[in-house]
Structure formats: C-alpha cells, structure tokens
Design a protein around this motif. Structure first.
Motif, mmCIF file in Angstrom:
data_model
loop_
_atom_site.group_PDB
_atom_site.id
_atom_site.type_symbol
_atom_site.label_atom_id
_atom_site.label_comp_id
_atom_site.label_asym_id
_atom_site.label_seq_id
_atom_site.Cartn_x
_atom_site.Cartn_y
_atom_site.Cartn_z
ATOM 1 N N LYS A 57 39.917 44.326 -22.273
ATOM 2 C CA LYS A 57 39.583 44.647 -23.671
ATOM 3 C C LYS A 57 39.301 46.155 -23.809
ATOM 4 O O LYS A 57 39.905 46.942 -23.093
ATOM 5 C CB LYS A 57 38.414 43.780 -24.151
ATOM 6 C CG LYS A 57 38.676 42.288 -23.889
ATOM 7 C CD LYS A 57 37.737 41.352 -24.585
ATOM 8 C CE LYS A 57 38.114 39.924 -24.257
ATOM 9 N NZ LYS A 57 37.306 38.934 -24.963
ATOM 10 N N ASN B 101 41.773 40.571 -18.751
ATOM 11 C CA ASN B 101 41.864 41.287 -20.026
ATOM 12 C C ASN B 101 40.612 42.145 -20.144
ATOM 13 O O ASN B 101 39.536 41.647 -20.453
ATOM 14 C CB ASN B 101 41.961 40.263 -21.169
ATOM 15 C CG ASN B 101 41.858 40.907 -22.538
ATOM 16 O OD1 ASN B 101 41.965 42.133 -22.662
ATOM 17 N ND2 ASN B 101 41.661 40.104 -23.566
ATOM 18 N N GLY C 292 38.420 31.847 -21.864
ATOM 19 C CA GLY C 292 37.172 31.658 -22.613
ATOM 20 C C GLY C 292 36.039 31.386 -21.646
ATOM 21 O O GLY C 292 35.876 30.263 -21.182
ATOM 22 N N GLU D 189 40.961 38.285 -31.037
ATOM 23 C CA GLU D 189 40.290 39.479 -31.577
ATOM 24 C C GLU D 189 41.257 40.303 -32.425
ATOM 25 O O GLU D 189 40.865 40.907 -33.422
ATOM 26 C CB GLU D 189 39.691 40.302 -30.419
ATOM 27 C CG GLU D 189 38.473 39.592 -29.824
ATOM 28 C CD GLU D 189 38.227 39.839 -28.358
ATOM 29 O OE1 GLU D 189 38.793 40.791 -27.786
ATOM 30 O OE2 GLU D 189 37.457 39.061 -27.764
ATOM 31 N N VAL E 216 35.713 32.117 -18.532
ATOM 32 C CA VAL E 216 36.050 31.751 -17.150
ATOM 33 C C VAL E 216 35.258 32.675 -16.231
ATOM 34 O O VAL E 216 35.196 33.890 -16.447
ATOM 35 C CB VAL E 216 37.566 31.900 -16.871
ATOM 36 C CG1 VAL E 216 37.869 31.658 -15.399
ATOM 37 C CG2 VAL E 216 38.363 30.945 -17.753
ATOM 38 N N GLU F 103 42.923 29.807 -25.708
ATOM 39 C CA GLU F 103 41.586 30.399 -25.700
ATOM 40 C C GLU F 103 40.801 29.954 -26.931
ATOM 41 O O GLU F 103 40.945 30.555 -28.015
ATOM 42 C CB GLU F 103 41.682 31.926 -25.719
ATOM 43 C CG GLU F 103 42.394 32.515 -24.531
ATOM 44 C CD GLU F 103 41.962 33.956 -24.303
ATOM 45 O OE1 GLU F 103 41.480 34.255 -23.211
ATOM 46 O OE2 GLU F 103 42.077 34.763 -25.239
ATOM 47 N N GLY G 80 35.376 39.113 -19.821
ATOM 48 C CA GLY G 80 34.180 39.724 -19.237
ATOM 49 C C GLY G 80 34.134 39.708 -17.717
ATOM 50 O O GLY G 80 33.828 40.737 -17.087
HETATM 51 P P1 PGA Z 1 35.920 36.045 -21.866
HETATM 52 O O1 PGA Z 1 37.208 36.515 -22.709
HETATM 53 O O2 PGA Z 1 36.414 35.666 -20.489
HETATM 54 O O3 PGA Z 1 35.017 37.233 -21.857
HETATM 55 O O4 PGA Z 1 35.352 34.869 -22.579
HETATM 56 C C1 PGA Z 1 38.447 35.905 -22.554
HETATM 57 C C2 PGA Z 1 39.470 36.578 -23.438
HETATM 58 O O5 PGA Z 1 39.122 36.975 -24.561
HETATM 59 O O6 PGA Z 1 40.638 36.739 -23.045
#
Ligand code: PGA
Length: 257
Positions: free
Chosen positions: A11, A9, A212, A96, A214, A166, A235
């Motif tokens: 984002k 993802n 989350g 989000e 990962v 998540e 990320g």
């Molecule tokens: P993160 O985000 O790997 O940056 O913690 C996961 C997500 O929001 O899908």
C-alpha cells in the motif's frame, strides 16, 4: 496443480530506501521457499529499486495500480507499458481504489484489458462491505464484480488471471474471515462464477487468493483450504518475519516444501 501465489501489498508504505532495506531483510528466506510464487508490490516510486534488487531471482514484482491509456495528457497516472518495464504483476480494483478513488467495475475491466495487452498478470480484487454482508448480499455482489471484471476477456485470458477475494470488513481490521468462510466464497462463489462464464477447465486453472488480515498465526489454516490458492497480504507483508512465515506456512499447508 495450481501454484499458490503469495503477494505482499505494501500500500502507501515505504520510501524507496525503506523498501530496499525491507527486501534485503527477507530476500534470502523468501528465495528458499521455492514451491510458491512470491510477489512484492511496493508503491510506484520504490518499484524500480525493488525490481533491480530481485532481478534474476524467482521473486516477482507487482504494481498496485495502473491507468488504461497508453500515454498522453493524464497527469499523475502510470501507463501499462511503464509498469511492465519493471513488474510482472499488477493489483487491479483493490477495495481502497474502489472506495477512495471511485473506481468502478467498468474502470477495473478496462485496466485488466490494458494490463493483459502488455503482458502483465492482473491480481483482480473483489470483496463485499460489512453492510452487504449483513444484508446477506455477499454472493450476488461478488458474482457481479467477477462477471464485470471478466467482461470481454477470452477464456485463455481469464485462466491466467489471479482473483483476490478480499472482504472489506476483514482488511486491516485484524479480523480475518474464518477459513471455512473464505473457502466458501473463493470456491463456491468466485470459482463457480468463473465456471459458469468460462467453463470448468478455466475455473480449475485460475488462481483465487484470499486477502484480509492474513498473518503468520492464521495462514496455515486459511491456506490449507483447497480453493484458496494463496494470499494478498497487506499489513503483515510490511514485517519481514511475518511475511516469510506466511509464505512458509502456505507451502506447508499445500504439502509443498
Ligand atoms: P491486510 O490488507 O492484510 O492489511 O488486511 C490486505 C489487502 O488490503 O490487500
């Protein structure tokens, strides 16, 4: 056996040109790990270019959202069939979106139905905030989100979904849930709720991801858990070598090549 699914993802990161460069850096290595499903979810404006770049390969493309109406005067929104023109997957109800764009469980349910109607596979996100967790309300919160998301779907439709557990406190914080914690919620809360609503066969068929924080360093342990069928990676999916390493670790953790 459920095929693990690893989705990146991205984002609100990467222009179309940057997205093409990122895909080019990792495409060959991702294609080499054939045993797990690999999905890239760039921002909307990069979706067509990424989709053309991976066309005809096993790498799939996902959008990060859609709107439930078919067409019309909804300035700024993207209709399900527009997404389906380029994507196989769509992330729905990311925390989000729920937090910053006021998406409710009812909205999430409408989006899931709209996605299924055009043949997209929804990756439905659920997860508790830190305060809910501290109040000991994780379980009831997740059960509520899962039941609301599935409302009005057939058992067959539910079996084909992907649910991403998540925990909000783990997203972007570097503080992932422990493998045992993630396994407990994915199995004893998410999968169990699906069993209660749709029966055991559906619960055994549906894929439940963890998401989350990962990263390459924790993927092997998280993905080694039997009720975790892959990851939704934020990320770390913006870094080619990290994401490739997570994909490889997942295949290894599941005993796949
Ligand atoms: P993160 O985000 O790997 O940056 O913690 C996961 C997500 O929001 O899908």
């Amino acid at each position: 056996m459920r095929i693990p699914i690893l989705a990146g993802n991205w984002k609100m990161n990467k222009t179309a040109a940057e997205a093409v460069a990122l895909v080019n850096t990792m495409k060959d290595e991702l294609l080499a790990v054939k045993s797990v499903e690999r999905v890239l979810c760039p921002p909307f404006l990069a979706v067509p270019d990424v989709s053309h770049l991976v066309a005809g390969t096993e790498i799939k493309v996902g959008a990060q959202d859609l709107y439930w109406e078919k067409s019309g005067a909804f300035t700024g929104e993207v209709a399900p069939n527009m997404v389906a023109e380029f994507c196989q997957y769509v992330i729905i109800g990311h925390s989000e979106r729920r937090e910053y764009f006021s998406e409710t469980d009812a909205c999430v349910n409408k989006k899931i139905k709209a996605a299924l109607a055009v043949g997209l596979i929804p990756i439905v996100c659920v997860g508790e905030s830190l305060s809910l967790r501290q109040e000991g309300r994780t379980e009831s919160w997740i059960i509520g989100q899962v039941k609301a998301a599935l409302d009005g779907l057939t058992a067959e439709q539910v079996a084909g979904l992907v649910i991403a557990y998540e925990p909000i406190w783990a997203i972007g914080t570097g503080l992932a849930a422990t493998a045992d914690e993630a396994e407990r919620v994915c199995g004893q809360v998410v999968r169990k709720t699906i069993a209660d609503v749709c029966g055991d066969a559906v619960a055994q068929a549906i894929r439940v991801q963890y998401g989350g924080s990962v990263k390459a360093s924790n993927a092997l342990e998280l993905m080694g858990k039997p009720d975790i069928d892959g990851a939704l990676v934020g990320g770390a999916s913006l870094n080619a070598s990290e994401f490739v390493s997570i994909v490889k670790s997942s295949a290894q953790a599941k005993g796949l090549s």
